[in-house]
Design a protein around this motif. Structure first.
Motif, mmCIF file in Angstrom:
data_model
loop_
_atom_site.group_PDB
_atom_site.id
_atom_site.type_symbol
_atom_site.label_atom_id
_atom_site.label_comp_id
_atom_site.label_asym_id
_atom_site.label_seq_id
_atom_site.Cartn_x
_atom_site.Cartn_y
_atom_site.Cartn_z
ATOM 1 N N LEU A 1 0.882 -1.320 -0.118
ATOM 2 C CA LEU A 1 0.247 0.024 -0.021
ATOM 3 C C LEU A 1 0.877 1.178 0.034
ATOM 4 C CD1 LEU A 1 -2.508 -1.054 2.750
ATOM 5 C CD2 LEU A 1 -2.897 -1.165 0.168
ATOM 6 N N GLY A 2 0.455 2.057 -0.765
ATOM 7 C CA GLY A 2 1.427 3.402 -0.923
ATOM 8 C C GLY A 2 1.149 4.072 -1.947
ATOM 9 N N ILE A 3 2.096 5.146 -2.280
ATOM 10 C CA ILE A 3 1.936 6.188 -3.073
ATOM 11 C C ILE A 3 2.091 5.354 -4.663
ATOM 12 C CG2 ILE A 3 3.158 8.378 -4.236
ATOM 13 C CD1 ILE A 3 1.704 8.771 -1.684
ATOM 14 N N PHE A 4 3.177 4.570 -4.712
ATOM 15 C CA PHE A 4 3.391 4.163 -6.022
ATOM 16 C C PHE A 4 2.267 3.134 -6.557
ATOM 17 C CE2 PHE A 4 5.103 0.581 -8.804
ATOM 18 C CZ PHE A 4 5.584 1.379 -9.889
ATOM 19 N N GLN B 1 1.400 11.295 6.675
ATOM 20 C CA GLN B 1 2.767 11.428 6.990
ATOM 21 C C GLN B 1 3.336 12.146 5.684
ATOM 22 O OE1 GLN B 1 4.245 7.851 8.272
ATOM 23 N NE2 GLN B 1 3.998 6.863 6.263
ATOM 24 N N ILE B 2 4.493 12.838 5.555
ATOM 25 C CA ILE B 2 5.057 13.091 4.440
ATOM 26 C C ILE B 2 5.806 11.829 3.761
ATOM 27 C CG2 ILE B 2 6.684 14.702 3.317
ATOM 28 C CD1 ILE B 2 6.094 16.649 5.379
ATOM 29 N N PRO B 3 5.562 11.272 2.782
ATOM 30 C CA PRO B 3 6.180 10.172 2.279
ATOM 31 C C PRO B 3 7.640 10.378 2.101
ATOM 32 C CG PRO B 3 4.616 11.138 0.455
ATOM 33 C CD PRO B 3 4.397 11.849 1.851
ATOM 34 N N ASP B 4 8.425 9.174 2.444
ATOM 35 C CA ASP B 4 9.799 9.534 2.200
ATOM 36 C C ASP B 4 10.443 8.848 0.892
ATOM 37 O OD1 ASP B 4 9.491 7.138 3.169
ATOM 38 O OD2 ASP B 4 10.904 7.478 4.883
ATOM 39 N N SER B 5 9.442 7.918 0.350
ATOM 40 C CA SER B 5 9.953 7.134 -0.874
ATOM 41 C C SER B 5 8.667 6.879 -1.634
ATOM 42 C CB SER B 5 10.244 5.944 -0.411
ATOM 43 O OG SER B 5 9.631 4.986 -0.003
ATOM 44 N N PRO B 6 8.720 6.727 -2.905
ATOM 45 C CA PRO B 6 7.339 6.246 -3.841
ATOM 46 C C PRO B 6 6.682 5.130 -2.957
ATOM 47 C CG PRO B 6 9.203 6.741 -5.030
ATOM 48 C CD PRO B 6 9.849 6.424 -3.677
ATOM 49 N N PHE B 7 7.383 4.279 -2.262
ATOM 50 C CA PHE B 7 6.672 3.149 -1.843
ATOM 51 C C PHE B 7 5.855 3.305 -0.410
ATOM 52 C CE2 PHE B 7 9.677 1.499 -5.009
ATOM 53 C CZ PHE B 7 8.823 0.691 -5.540
ATOM 54 N N ALA B 8 6.254 4.648 0.185
ATOM 55 C CA ALA B 8 5.563 4.681 1.434
ATOM 56 C C ALA B 8 4.247 5.092 1.436
ATOM 57 C CB ALA B 8 6.412 6.058 1.985
ATOM 58 N N THR B 9 3.433 4.890 2.410
ATOM 59 C CA THR B 9 1.984 5.156 2.714
ATOM 60 C C THR B 9 2.033 6.786 2.945
ATOM 61 O OG1 THR B 9 2.228 4.899 5.045
ATOM 62 C CG2 THR B 9 1.553 2.904 3.723
#
Length: 313
Positions: A163-166, A249-257
């Motif tokens: 689950l996340g941005i990507f 939360q501010i995502p720190d990578s494309p795979f972060a939620t």
């Protein structure tokens, strides 16, 4: 007894002309009224949103809310930065993945595909466009989320649940691409054949004709297709709500939620809307969405008009 006089031909033509002019006038009034009604609806929506956000804006600094990363309505902390960053990430990644595919697919359908293959591909694109977004979300939970979490994220050295941005961006690219393809195909097919024949007649190859002539002539229409995709991604709700993870939360990578502005409203709408200040904060999120989309569309109209003047044939 008095004699009845038959109307002459000129009188009948004058009567028909009068009826046509009255119908034309009524139609003009109707379309004008419909246009002003649409403007009034938009203005009413904006004014309602502005009025409902006044309690929040009177107690909190706008700059502080837009730059703060603390979102905790229970503690009256309203930091919109994580949702803003998440929205930008999702929109940018989706358009980066979907736009090239949409343009290349439109070129294939409009310029290369013929006969049954063209009918089959066009029908497939139309079917994809008709599938509800929630179906894409359900299939993504079954297929895409495990693939990203178990294979793709570990392959690039990132630990993720899937689950996340990507994941959201990948699925949204699939959702919006059919719409962009359809509009781009219409723009290319609307071009006169004389453009193709003239270019081919001076010795240009088919790809050179497409690249240097057709894409330039259809540029404003293709630009509008990309705008449609942007609008759908920026305001998307159900797919991000299902796949982004819902972590403010501010995502720190494309795979972060993360979180987007629409999912912020969806996730907190029910249980926290009883709190007036929280209700005002969530309505302010809706106001931001309306303002950003309007500003983007207005800027895009200006750019498109300039492209039409520059690229016209």
């Amino acid at each position: 007894m008095g004699e009845t006089t038959e109307p002459t031909g000129s009188e009948r033509r004058s009567e028909r002309l009068g009826k046509r002019l009255r119908r034309e006038r009524l139609s003009s009034y109707w379309f004008t009224g419909a246009g002003y009604f649409a403007i009034a609806i938009f203005a009413l929506i904006v004014l309602t949103l502005v009025y409902e956000t006044l309690p929040l804006l009177s107690d909190y600094s706008l700059v502080q809310m837009l730059t703060s990363s603390n979102w905790d309505p229970a503690q009256n902390e309203f930091g919109f930065l994580p949702a803003i960053v998440g929205t930008i990430y999702v929109t940018a990644l989706t358009m980066l993945m979907g736009t090239p595919i949409a343009i290349l697919a439109a070129i294939y359908i409009a310029e290369y595909a013929e006969g049954r293959s063209k009918v089959f591909v066009s029908s497939f694109i139309d079917v994809l466009a008709a599938i509800p977004s929630v179906i894409f979300g359900l299939v993504a939970l079954i297929v895409v989320v495990p693939f990203v979490g178990d294979y793709l994220a570990p392959a690039v050295g990132s630990g993720a649940t899937g689950l996340g941005i990507f994941t959201v961006s990948l699925v949204m690219a699939i959702v919006v691409t059919p719409f962009m393809i359809s509009l781009a195909v219409e723009s290319l097919e609307a071009l006169p054949d004389e453009l193709r024949e003239s270019s081919l007649g001076v010795g240009a190859t088919k790809w050179e004709t497409i690249r240097s002539v057709l894409l330039r002539a259809a540029g404003p229409g293709i630009f509008s297709a990309v705008l449609l995709g942007f609008g759908r991604v920026f305001g998307a709700t159900i797919v991000p709500a299902m796949l982004i993870g819902g972590q403010t939360q501010i995502p720190d990578s494309p795979f972060a939620t993360g979180q987007t502005l629409p999912t912020l409203i969806v996730n907190d709408f029910g249980e926290l809307m009883s709190l007036p200040i929280t209700q005002s904060a969530l309505i302010f999120v809706g106001l931001m969405l309306v303002v950003v989309v309007w500003l983007f569309n207005f800027s895009a109209m200006v750019v498109r008009s300039r492209l039409q003047r520059r690229w016209q044939y």
